[in-house]
Design a protein around this motif. Structure first.
Motif, PDB file in Angstrom:
ATOM      1  N   ARG A  11       0.770  -1.052   0.042  1.00 42.57           N
ATOM      2  CA  ARG A  11      -0.090   0.107  -0.112  1.00 42.57           C
ATOM      3  C   ARG A  11       0.852   1.414   0.030  1.00 42.57           C
ATOM      4  NH1 ARG A  11      -3.341   3.660   1.804  1.00 42.57           N
ATOM      5  NH2 ARG A  11      -5.350   3.504   1.936  1.00 42.57           N
ATOM      6  N   ALA A  12       1.949   1.313   1.057  1.00 42.35           N
ATOM      7  CA  ALA A  12       2.752   2.272   0.980  1.00 42.35           C
ATOM      8  C   ALA A  12       3.605   2.626  -0.541  1.00 42.35           C
ATOM      9  CB  ALA A  12       3.556   2.354   2.074  1.00 42.35           C
ATOM     10  N   LEU A  15       0.831   3.895  -3.157  1.00 45.54           N
ATOM     11  CA  LEU A  15       0.030   5.116  -2.888  1.00 45.54           C
ATOM     12  C   LEU A  15       1.085   6.080  -2.466  1.00 45.54           C
ATOM     13  CD1 LEU A  15      -3.097   3.607  -0.920  1.00 45.54           C
ATOM     14  CD2 LEU A  15      -2.703   3.987  -3.593  1.00 45.54           C
ATOM     15  N   ASP A  16       1.961   6.121  -1.907  1.00 40.61           N
ATOM     16  CA  ASP A  16       2.841   7.144  -1.386  1.00 40.61           C
ATOM     17  C   ASP A  16       4.302   7.050  -1.831  1.00 40.61           C
ATOM     18  OD1 ASP A  16       0.862   7.578   0.547  1.00 40.61           O
ATOM     19  OD2 ASP A  16       1.590   6.200   2.001  1.00 40.61           O
ATOM     20  N   ASP A  22       0.581  12.651  -8.472  1.00 40.20           N
ATOM     21  CA  ASP A  22       0.262  13.010  -6.856  1.00 40.20           C
ATOM     22  C   ASP A  22      -0.045  11.927  -6.346  1.00 40.20           C
ATOM     23  OD1 ASP A  22      -1.640  14.569  -4.840  1.00 40.20           O
ATOM     24  OD2 ASP A  22       0.312  15.548  -5.246  1.00 40.20           O
ATOM     25  N   PRO A  23       0.590  11.731  -4.961  1.00 36.97           N
ATOM     26  CA  PRO A  23      -0.100  10.782  -4.096  1.00 36.97           C
ATOM     27  C   PRO A  23      -1.599  10.837  -3.878  1.00 36.97           C
ATOM     28  CG  PRO A  23       2.181  11.334  -3.362  1.00 36.97           C
ATOM     29  CD  PRO A  23       1.691  12.402  -4.502  1.00 36.97           C
ATOM     30  N   GLY A  24      -2.240  12.130  -3.660  1.00 33.32           N
ATOM     31  CA  GLY A  24      -3.306  12.371  -3.549  1.00 33.32           C
ATOM     32  C   GLY A  24      -4.398  11.900  -4.240  1.00 33.32           C
ATOM     33  N   ARG A  26      -3.500   8.974  -6.345  1.00 29.03           N
ATOM     34  CA  ARG A  26      -3.369   7.873  -6.101  1.00 29.03           C
ATOM     35  C   ARG A  26      -4.265   7.311  -5.063  1.00 29.03           C
ATOM     36  NH1 ARG A  26       2.690   7.017  -5.690  1.00 29.03           N
ATOM     37  NH2 ARG A  26       3.151   9.066  -6.385  1.00 29.03           N
ATOM     38  N   ASP A  27      -4.360   7.857  -4.076  1.00 31.82           N
ATOM     39  CA  ASP A  27      -4.937   7.662  -2.896  1.00 31.82           C
ATOM     40  C   ASP A  27      -6.535   7.768  -3.038  1.00 31.82           C
ATOM     41  OD1 ASP A  27      -5.272   6.949  -0.144  1.00 31.82           O
ATOM     42  OD2 ASP A  27      -6.126   9.061   0.208  1.00 31.82           O
TER      43      ASP A  27
END
Length: 94
Positions: A11-12, A15-16, A22-24, A26-27
């Motif tokens: 997950r990290a 997503l991060d 942008d990670p946002g 992807r989240d």
């Protein structure tokens, strides 16, 4: 490594981790709430991935999305859906 730790690392990374998007975004894709041109595509990946077609990809490219962006959002949406389904299954077992 414990399976829960592997899921956390997956997950990290998805997503991060570093990426073009942008990670946002992807989240949001992982949770099924991606905005704009991504909304329908993310819904398709999460709910009916077997229906995603070359036309869907062509439409995203026509809207200005690059191949790396499409890949990252696709992976985020798929991983998010998988983790949601895993959690639902584990809840059912409890």
């Amino acid at each position: 490594m414990h399976p829960a730790d592997r899921l956390t690392a997956l997950r990290a990374a998805v997503l991060d981790g570093p990426g073009v998007t942008d990670p946002g975004l992807r989240d949001a894709a992982a949770s099924g709430t991606a905005p704009g041109v991504w909304t329908g595509y993310v819904r398709s990946v999460r709910d009916t991935s077997y229906r995603v077609s070359e036309e869907d990809i062509t439409a995203l490219k026509a809207a200005g999305c690059g191949e790396e962006e499409i890949f990252e959002v696709t992976v985020a949406a798929a991983v998010g859906a998988a983790l949601d389904r895993l959690e639902a299954g584990l809840r059912a077992l409890r």
